[in-house]
Every structure is written in structure tokens, then in C-alpha cells.
Design an enzyme around this catalytic site. Structure first.
Site, PDB file in Angstrom:
ATOM      1  N   ASP A  96       0.858  -1.192   0.000  1.00 17.31           N
ATOM      2  CA  ASP A  96       0.000   0.000   0.000  1.00 17.31           C
ATOM      3  C   ASP A  96       0.891   1.238   0.000  1.00 17.31           C
ATOM      4  O   ASP A  96       1.986   1.209   0.573  1.00 17.31           O
ATOM      5  CB  ASP A  96      -0.929   0.012   1.218  1.00 17.31           C
ATOM      6  N   THR A 133     -12.514  -3.037  -9.572  1.00 14.11           N
ATOM      7  CA  THR A 133     -13.684  -2.970 -10.446  1.00 14.11           C
ATOM      8  C   THR A 133     -13.436  -1.925 -11.523  1.00 14.11           C
ATOM      9  O   THR A 133     -13.331  -0.735 -11.224  1.00 14.11           O
ATOM     10  CB  THR A 133     -14.933  -2.618  -9.620  1.00 14.11           C
ATOM     11  N   ARG A 175     -18.871  -9.118  -0.147  1.00 16.66           N
ATOM     12  CA  ARG A 175     -19.680  -8.078   0.495  1.00 16.66           C
ATOM     13  C   ARG A 175     -18.971  -7.611   1.749  1.00 16.66           C
ATOM     14  O   ARG A 175     -18.353  -8.429   2.443  1.00 16.66           O
ATOM     15  CB  ARG A 175     -21.046  -8.643   0.905  1.00 16.66           C
ATOM     16  N   LYS A 183     -18.697  -8.559 -13.786  1.00 16.53           N
ATOM     17  CA  LYS A 183     -18.691  -7.847 -12.495  1.00 16.53           C
ATOM     18  C   LYS A 183     -19.750  -6.740 -12.474  1.00 16.53           C
ATOM     19  O   LYS A 183     -20.584  -6.656 -11.567  1.00 16.53           O
ATOM     20  CB  LYS A 183     -17.287  -7.273 -12.257  1.00 16.53           C
ATOM     21  N   ASN A 194     -23.454  -6.624 -10.301  1.00 15.29           N
ATOM     22  CA  ASN A 194     -23.790  -5.605  -9.305  1.00 15.29           C
ATOM     23  C   ASN A 194     -24.970  -4.743  -9.764  1.00 15.29           C
ATOM     24  O   ASN A 194     -25.836  -4.382  -8.962  1.00 15.29           O
ATOM     25  CB  ASN A 194     -22.579  -4.722  -9.008  1.00 15.29           C
ATOM     26  N   PHE A 241     -32.320  -9.843  -2.197  1.00 15.63           N
ATOM     27  CA  PHE A 241     -32.259  -8.466  -2.695  1.00 15.63           C
ATOM     28  C   PHE A 241     -33.615  -7.929  -3.155  1.00 15.63           C
ATOM     29  O   PHE A 241     -33.713  -7.176  -4.114  1.00 15.63           O
ATOM     30  CB  PHE A 241     -31.187  -8.333  -3.802  1.00 15.63           C
ATOM     31  N   LEU A 242     -34.639  -8.348  -2.427  1.00 13.11           N
ATOM     32  CA  LEU A 242     -35.974  -7.812  -2.689  1.00 13.11           C
ATOM     33  C   LEU A 242     -36.505  -7.141  -1.423  1.00 13.11           C
ATOM     34  O   LEU A 242     -37.705  -7.122  -1.197  1.00 13.11           O
ATOM     35  CB  LEU A 242     -36.922  -8.929  -3.136  1.00 13.11           C
ATOM     36  N   CYS A 256     -19.989   0.201  -3.546  1.00 14.08           N
ATOM     37  CA  CYS A 256     -20.066  -0.507  -4.832  1.00 14.08           C
ATOM     38  C   CYS A 256     -21.278  -0.141  -5.676  1.00 14.08           C
ATOM     39  O   CYS A 256     -21.125   0.392  -6.767  1.00 14.08           O
ATOM     40  CB  CYS A 256     -20.055  -2.013  -4.592  1.00 14.08           C
ATOM     41  N   LYS A 267     -21.751   3.465  -7.287  1.00 19.88           N
ATOM     42  CA  LYS A 267     -20.711   3.827  -8.255  1.00 19.88           C
ATOM     43  C   LYS A 267     -20.666   2.841  -9.432  1.00 19.88           C
ATOM     44  O   LYS A 267     -20.410   3.245 -10.560  1.00 19.88           O
ATOM     45  CB  LYS A 267     -19.374   4.001  -7.551  1.00 19.88           C
TER      46      LYS A 267
END
Ligand code: UDX
Length: 440
Positions: free
Chosen positions: A30, A121, A154, A204, A208, A249-250, A260, A263
Site C-alpha cells: 500500500d 472494479t 460483500r 462484475k 452488481n 435483494f428484494l 459498490c 458507483k
């Protein structure tokens, strides 16, 4: 295998630590020396369940180290992962500056055949761009391959997701490189899909964006439920039983936040537009999401007959439970709207308060949900942390100035809350008296 990982954000650090745990020799890199120091001391710079233990174990057993020197790490490694950030620019397109810089540094340090794996990404075509940058920077014609290996982890379950991915996508134009990465992932015994670079890059974003679409879809239907006397929770449940739709996801509510989805959807819309295709569908996903906090605050305003001088208590601030991340958190927009209209805002979150405090120092930060409820005119659940599930609601109700409960995540049972004496609003769940129903 000897691996270098450039970037120690969520993706980079978790990937590095998990590969070390699988027996590889990993150097995490880094540019920020304070992150490198923390990692070398066994302290993860991010909050992620299970990460500290894994980090410490692999440091102690000598399979993991951290440095600021990407050139040295590249020289020592067979495989170099690029896991740097691609933050959105003003236009919403992802900035590739950090990817370019990493590719240039890797190119200059090439000292033999390497596989450069991109996990950041990035829009379709970036693999080719990385290849060109490395070619332009290498000091001798050393051979290398570029692979795209998108990450689907996640936040909050990053270690678990990395160890148990639904699928592993490996995009490479050279089968030799693909096979090496297959070997690296083989111990996980998960489904692998080997494809070309462009396909992997699109997988990817398409994944998403589709998940974000599901959330915006159910939220759009939630609005219709409020007007018609229907209940979105039951609508979603019944839809989810159809395996072609699926129940994940409902969940209607305040919409999606995080580093994520917002964007990635925006970036995907840009890519679609760049190739002269119609981005309307993708813009709409964002427009529906942006309207969620506005509608939620309107419901509070309508109930209280105005927000000026009212005290609103917020439960949860993080963009979702089990993380201290507040990037694009719905809480920030709710707070902005409430303050703008002259409300006093009290808040509690188990871990994300310091981050919100840096942006909004003047809120009343509390030690628990009960303190938030004290003298509040309304209590609003923003993030569905587990500790909010089983609160003592008699105590909450008695502490409040008015027992108004606004459930931004449909966490509570409306009937139970009403029996306890609350006015209860859930997103897409009509009030018992049919209050949100519009008669045409
Ligand atoms: C997401 C993807 O799930 C992951 O695969 C990808 O690699 C990165 O982006 P993350 O941003 O960590 O992961 O969070 P996620 O759990 O997917 O939730 C995203 C947002 O959507 C949260 O704000 C959450 O509250 C919201 N959400 C999720 C809903 O509003 N409704 C739902 O039904 C599900």
C-alpha cells in the site's frame, strides 16, 4: 505460490490474507505507510469480522507481510494482484489513476514472466489498457499476461465470501495464465468460469447492476403498495418463491448505499453510453434509489406536521449492518434533509458513529437506542443492526415524546408495534387505517 497484492482496501487485504491462509507467500502493498505498519502489527485497518485473527495467524506463521514497495514485491512475486481503488470522478466514470500507476510500477519492475491479475472494479477494456501500460514501462521484453478476476465480496462478510465464493471468474486471453489462477483457487473447491478478459470485466458490473436493479424495482413497487393498500413484504415474499426471481435483494426500504452499487451502476451507465447504447434503464435504477430518503423524510414530516423544532432519533448509520462504512450511506442523506428543515437529530450506531461525527459534528450522539428515544418525536430505523431487533419497546415508547416509529428497513412487525402503542410506518406497508391509500 508467491503473490504480491497492490492495495490493502477491503478487496486487497482480504484477498491477501485469504491467499496466505491457503499456504501462499503473500506481500501486501500500500502507498499509505500507516496502513502498512498497522498490517505488520496484526491490526487490520478495516473492520471486518474474522479478519484480525486471520491476519495475525498468517503474520506469525510468516506467510504474510506488508510493504510500501510495489517494485520489490513485484520482483519477488509470480502473480501480482491489482486491488487498488477506482473512485468515481466528477462525471461518475471510475478513475483509473491508481490502476494506471500500479500497472506502470509493475511494468518497470518486471524481471521475468509474471501474471498480473486485476481485481479492481474497472470498465471493460481496462485489461487491455493495463497490458499496454506494462509494455510501455518494462525495461526489457519480459513476458507477462493480464487476467481479470473480479471480486464479489460483500462488506461485513468479506472473509467468508472470499473463502466461499458463489463463483470464481477468471478472464484471460492466454490459457496458460488462466490455469495458474485456477491452481491458486483450486483449494476453495468452488465453481470456476474461465473466459476472456472483456467478458470477465462485464460480468462484475452486470452482476452488481442487476442486484441494484432488484432493489430499485422492489422499491418502485413499494410506492405502489402504499397507494393501494398492499403490503410490499408479502409481495416480495411471494415473488421470491419463484426460483426464476429468487428471494434475495428484494427488501424494500431506504435503498442501497455502500462503495459498490451506486458507483458501479453509474459507471456501467457510462460504459453503455460510450458504446452509443441507451443507458436509461441504468439511470432509472439510480433515480429511484436517490428518491428513497426524500420520501422517507416526507413521511416523517407529514406525521409530525413539519420538522422544524422536532427531535428525530436515528437507529443505525452505517450503509448496512456489520460494517463501520458510511460511504453513500442512506443515513447521511436522511440527516442532511432533517437538518435542512430545522430538526434536531439524535443518533446511535454500534460502530459507525465516529465516521458520521466527522461529517456532522453537531448531532446528538447517544450510547444506545434508549438514549436516542429519550424525548424524540420520532424514531427512525436506518440500518438493521441485529441489536435493534429485540429492543425493549415499552421502554422506548415511554421514553419518547411521541411514540412514532419509522422503519426504514421493514425490520419490525407492524401489528406488534401498533399493539405496543406506536404509530408505525414501514416502507411500502400501508398504515392500518389505510392512511397512505390513494382513492382514485
Ligand atoms: C455489494 C455486492 O453484494 C457484492 O457482491 C459486491 O462485490 C460489492 O457490492 P456491499 O456493497 O458490501 O456488496 O453490500 P450489500 O450487502 O450487497 O448491500 C448493498 C446495499 O443494498 C446496502 O445499503 C443494503 O442495505 C442495500 N440492500 C440490500 C437493500 O436495500 N435491499 C436488499 O434487498 C438488499
Amino acid at each position: 505460490m508467491k503473490i504480491a497484492v497492490a492495495g490493502t482496501g477491503y478487496v486487497g487485504l482480504v484477498t491477501g490474507v485469504v491467499f496466505a491462509d491457503l499456504g501462499n507467500e503473500v506481500i501486501c502493498v500500500d502507498i499509505d505507510p500507516s496502513k502498512v505498519d498497522a498490517i505488520n502489527k496484526g491490526q487490520s485497518p478495516i473492520y471486518e469480522p474474522g479478519l484480525d485473527e486471520l491476519l495475525q495467524r498468517n503474520l506469525e506463521e510468516g506467510r504474510l507481510s506488508a510493504t510500501t514497495d510495489l517494485a520489490q514485491a513485484t520482483r519477488e512475486a509470480e502473480v501480482v494482484f491489482i486491488c487498488v481503488g477506482t473512485p468515481p470522478t466528477e462525471t461518475g466514470e471510475p478513475s483509473l489513476a491508481q490502476v494506471d500507476a500500479a500497472a506502470a510500477a509493475i511494468g518497470q519492475a518486471l524481471n521475468g514472466y509474471k501474471i498480473v491479475v486485476n481485481k479492481s472494479t474497472v470498465p471493460v477494456g481496462t485489461g487491455d489498457r493495463v497490458r499496454r501500460i506494462i509494455e510501455q514501462n518494462r525495461t526489457a521484453p519480459y513476458d507477462f499476461d493480464v487476467v481479470s478476476n473480479p471480486e464479489f465480496l460483500r462488506e461485513g462478510s468479506a472473509v467468508h465470501d472470499t473463502l466461499n465464493p458463489d463463483r470464481i471468474v477468471i478472464g484471460a486471453d492466454n490459457p496458460r495464465a488462466a490455469m495458474k489462477i485456477v491452481e491458486l483457487y483450486a483449494p476453495l473447491e468452488r465453481p470456476m468460469l474461465i473466459t476472456n478478459l472483456a467478458t470477465a470485466e462485464i460480468i462484475k458490473y452486470a452482476s452488481n447492476t442487476f442486484l441494484a436493479l432488484k432493489i430499485s424495482f422492489i422499491n418502485a413497487v413499494a410506492d405502489l403498495c402504499e397507494r393501494t393498500g398492499a403490503d410490499i413484504v408479502q409481495v416480495a415474499k411471494a415473488m421470491g418463491y419463484d426460483p426464476r426471481i429468487g428471494s434475495a435483494f428484494l427488501q424494500a426500504g431506504l435503498g442501497f448505499g455502500g462503495s459498490c452499487f451506486p458507483k458501479d451502476v453509474q459507471a456501467f451507465a457510462h460504459t453503455v453510453q460510450r458504446y452509443e447504447l441507451d443507458p436509461t434503464l441504468f439511470h432509472q435504477i439510480l433515480a429511484i434509489n436517490d428518491a428513497r430518503p426524500v420520501q422517507f423524510v416526507s413521511r416523517i414530516r407529514e406525521r409530525l406536521g413539519g420538522l422544524s423544532g422536532r427531535t428525530i432519533g436515528l437507529l443505525g448509520l452505517a450503509f448496512k449492518p456489520n460494517t463501520d462504512d458510511i460511504r453513500e450511506a442512506r443515513s447521511l442523506e436522511v440527516i442532511r434533509l432533517l437538518l435542512h428543515e430545522g430538526a434536531t437529530v439524535k443518533a446511535y450506531d454500534p460502530v459507525a458513529m465516529p465516521r458520521v461525527q466527522a461529517i456532522y459534528p453537531d448531532l446528538i450522539y447517544c450510547r444506545n437506542a434508549y438514549e436516542v428515544a429519550e424525548n424524540a418525536d420520532a424514531l427512525a430505523l436506518i440500518t438493521e443492526w441485529n441489536e435493534f431487533r429485540q429492543l425493549n419497546f415499552e421502554r422506548i415508547r415511554n421514553a419518547m415524546r411521541q411514540p412514532n416509529l419509522f422503519d426504514g428497513r421493514n425490520l419490525y412487525d407492524p401489528q406488534r408495534m401498533r399493539k405496543l402503542g406506536f404509530y408505525y410506518y414501514g416502507v411500502g406497508r400501508t398504515a392500518e387505517n389505510g392512511e397512505f391509500k390513494t382513492v382514485l
